[in-house]
Scaffold this motif. Structure first.
Motif, short mmCIF file in Angstrom:
data_model
loop_
_atom_site.label_atom_id
_atom_site.label_comp_id
_atom_site.label_asym_id
_atom_site.label_seq_id
_atom_site.Cartn_x
_atom_site.Cartn_y
_atom_site.Cartn_z
N ILE A 191 0.85 -1.18 0.00
CA ILE A 191 0.00 0.00 0.00
C ILE A 191 0.89 1.24 0.00
CG2 ILE A 191 -1.78 1.25 1.25
CD1 ILE A 191 -2.63 -1.50 2.38
N LYS A 192 0.74 2.06 -1.05
CA LYS A 192 1.52 3.28 -1.17
C LYS A 192 0.74 4.42 -0.53
CE LYS A 192 3.60 1.82 -5.49
NZ LYS A 192 3.77 2.09 -6.91
N VAL A 193 1.42 5.22 0.28
CA VAL A 193 0.79 6.37 0.92
C VAL A 193 1.68 7.60 0.79
CG1 VAL A 193 -0.50 4.98 2.59
CG2 VAL A 193 1.73 5.85 3.22
N ARG A 194 1.05 8.73 0.80
CA ARG A 194 1.74 10.03 0.83
C ARG A 194 1.45 10.63 2.19
NH1 ARG A 194 5.52 13.10 -2.04
NH2 ARG A 194 5.01 15.29 -1.84
N THR A 239 1.73 13.58 5.22
CA THR A 239 1.91 14.98 5.55
C THR A 239 2.07 15.08 7.06
OG1 THR A 239 0.55 15.68 3.68
CG2 THR A 239 0.91 17.29 5.44
N PRO A 240 3.30 15.30 7.54
CA PRO A 240 3.52 15.47 8.98
C PRO A 240 3.15 16.89 9.41
CG PRO A 240 5.60 15.58 7.83
CD PRO A 240 4.54 15.29 6.79
N LYS A 241 3.01 17.09 10.71
CA LYS A 241 2.67 18.38 11.30
C LYS A 241 1.37 18.95 10.74
CE LYS A 241 6.70 20.36 10.55
NZ LYS A 241 7.78 21.37 10.59
N ALA A 242 0.41 18.08 10.46
CA ALA A 242 -0.89 18.51 9.96
C ALA A 242 -1.73 19.00 11.14
CB ALA A 242 -1.60 17.33 9.27
N SER A 243 -2.85 19.63 10.85
CA SER A 243 -3.70 20.15 11.92
C SER A 243 -4.49 19.05 12.61
CB SER A 243 -4.65 21.22 11.37
OG SER A 243 -5.46 20.68 10.35
N SER A 244 -4.70 17.93 11.92
CA SER A 244 -5.39 16.79 12.53
C SER A 244 -4.96 15.49 11.86
CB SER A 244 -6.90 16.95 12.43
OG SER A 244 -7.30 16.96 11.07
N ASN A 245 -5.17 14.39 12.55
CA ASN A 245 -4.85 13.07 11.99
C ASN A 245 -5.98 12.64 11.07
OD1 ASN A 245 -2.45 12.81 13.44
ND2 ASN A 245 -3.46 11.86 15.18
N ALA A 246 -5.64 12.13 9.90
CA ALA A 246 -6.66 11.69 8.96
C ALA A 246 -6.05 10.77 7.90
CB ALA A 246 -7.31 12.88 8.28
N VAL A 247 -6.92 9.91 7.34
CA VAL A 247 -6.56 9.06 6.21
C VAL A 247 -7.57 9.38 5.12
CG1 VAL A 247 -6.30 6.72 5.34
CG2 VAL A 247 -5.65 7.25 7.69
N GLU A 248 -7.10 9.78 3.95
CA GLU A 248 -7.97 10.15 2.84
C GLU A 248 -7.51 9.52 1.54
OE1 GLU A 248 -7.95 14.39 2.51
OE2 GLU A 248 -8.91 14.70 4.45
N ALA A 249 -8.47 9.24 0.68
CA ALA A 249 -8.16 8.78 -0.68
C ALA A 249 -8.51 9.93 -1.61
CB ALA A 249 -8.97 7.55 -1.02
N ARG A 250 -7.48 10.48 -2.27
CA ARG A 250 -7.68 11.60 -3.19
C ARG A 250 -6.96 11.34 -4.49
NH1 ARG A 250 -6.48 17.21 -0.06
NH2 ARG A 250 -8.33 17.23 1.22
N ASP A 251 -7.63 11.60 -5.57
CA ASP A 251 -7.02 11.49 -6.90
C ASP A 251 -6.33 10.15 -7.11
OD1 ASP A 251 -7.83 14.14 -7.37
OD2 ASP A 251 -6.01 14.91 -6.44
N GLN A 310 -4.89 8.36 -4.92
CA GLN A 310 -3.73 8.21 -4.03
C GLN A 310 -4.21 8.25 -2.59
OE1 GLN A 310 -0.91 11.48 -4.13
NE2 GLN A 310 0.78 10.05 -3.87
N LEU A 311 -3.59 7.41 -1.76
CA LEU A 311 -3.91 7.36 -0.35
C LEU A 311 -3.03 8.37 0.38
CD1 LEU A 311 -5.83 5.74 1.42
CD2 LEU A 311 -4.01 4.12 1.80
N ARG A 312 -3.65 9.27 1.14
CA ARG A 312 -2.92 10.29 1.87
C ARG A 312 -3.17 10.13 3.36
NH1 ARG A 312 -1.10 14.84 -0.93
NH2 ARG A 312 -1.46 14.68 -3.15
N VAL A 313 -2.10 10.25 4.14
CA VAL A 313 -2.20 10.15 5.59
C VAL A 313 -1.65 11.45 6.18
CG1 VAL A 313 -1.56 8.86 7.65
CG2 VAL A 313 -1.90 7.65 5.49
N TYR A 314 -2.46 12.08 7.02
CA TYR A 314 -2.07 13.31 7.69
C TYR A 314 -1.87 13.00 9.17
CZ TYR A 314 -3.97 15.36 3.44
OH TYR A 314 -4.20 15.68 2.12
#
Length: 82
Positions: A13-16, A18-30, A32-36
């Protein structure tokens, strides 16, 4: 978010991240799986938080996820092990 369909044996599973985000989240966008994560990328703290959030979103134990690529990168690859 329900991404449990991705949790198959030996799936990579490939993820992108983003550290130091305003909140923790897992999203699927475009396609791509993104983890904040709110923590800083020091001493593996962000990687541990990403593993925890991803495991919860996939519906697997965090011990079933192994970081195989991207220890110090924002682009990471995790393998699902059962």
């Amino acid at each position: 978010m329900n991404i449990a369909h991705l949790a198959m044996e030996a799936a990579e599973i490939k993820v992108r991240v983003t550290p130091k985000a305003s909140s923790n989240a897992v999203e699927a966008r475009d396609g791509q799986l993104r983890v904040y994560v709110t923590c800083v990328p020091e001493g593996g703290k962000a990687n541990a938080e990403v593993q925890k959030l991803l495991a919860k979103a996939l519906g697997v134990a965090k011990s079933n996820l192994t970081l195989i690529r991207g220890q110090t990168s924002r682009d990471k690859v995790f393998r699902v092990n059962f």
